[in-house]
Design a protein around this motif. Structure first.
Motif, short mmCIF file in Angstrom:
data_model
loop_
_atom_site.label_atom_id
_atom_site.label_comp_id
_atom_site.label_asym_id
_atom_site.label_seq_id
_atom_site.Cartn_x
_atom_site.Cartn_y
_atom_site.Cartn_z
N HIS A 69 -4.30 -4.70 5.15
CA HIS A 69 -2.87 -4.44 5.03
C HIS A 69 -2.27 -4.00 6.36
N HIS A 78 -0.94 -5.11 -0.44
CA HIS A 78 0.50 -5.36 -0.34
C HIS A 78 1.08 -5.67 -1.72
N ASP A 106 7.01 -1.18 5.70
CA ASP A 106 5.61 -1.26 6.14
C ASP A 106 5.44 -0.89 7.61
#
Length: 147
Positions: A69, A78, A106
């Motif tokens: 990720h 994710h 993110d």
């Protein structure tokens, strides 16, 4: 007597994020008012230590999934983050009795915007305004929402 007016745009008032458990990626941002953003941190493998790591906990994530990720922002983890974000959005909408918009952030240039039933990728993330915790305490003002 002489009056002077200072242009408020010239002032650089800032309050920095200093609360433990806030400031790192990934996180969810909920725009709760005009220029008011609620930050909802996401923590991995912290075994529900809400005192030091407030908010969302995702436990049992192996090192491979975390590494995958963090390098690509894709994969199984994710998908878990997307599902967690949908759950958070639904909870907020249930509590507020209105449709809301949230971001799953993110990285500095990677976010997903949730509005209605749509999820859209965005390379721009929210910043500035007043950043608050879920308890309504000010985390930062006129700063980036990350450290």
């Amino acid at each position: 007597m002489k009056n002077t007016i200072q242009n408020l745009d010239e002032l650089k008032f800032e309050k920095k994020i200093n609360k433990i458990g806030y400031g790192k990626f990934p996180y969810i941002i909920y725009k709760s008012g005009h220029a008011i953003y609620m930050k909802i941190p996401i923590h991995f493998n912290r075994n529900n230590d809400f005192d030091n790591y407030p908010s969302i906990h995702i436990n049992g994530i192996d090192k491979f999934l975390l590494k995958e990720h963090n390098s690509s922002f894709k994969g199984e983890l994710h998908d878990v983050l997307i599902e967690s974000s949908i759950w958070v959005k639904n909870q907020i909408e249930e509590q507020t009795k209105k449709a809301v918009k949230i971001f799953l952030v993110d990285a500095i240039d990677k976010a997903h915007f949730f509005e209605g039933d749509e999820i859209k990728f965005s390379s721009k993330i929210a910043c500035g305004g007043t950043l608050i915790s879920q308890e309504g305490k000010i985390l930062g003002m006129n700063v980036n929402h990350f450290i």
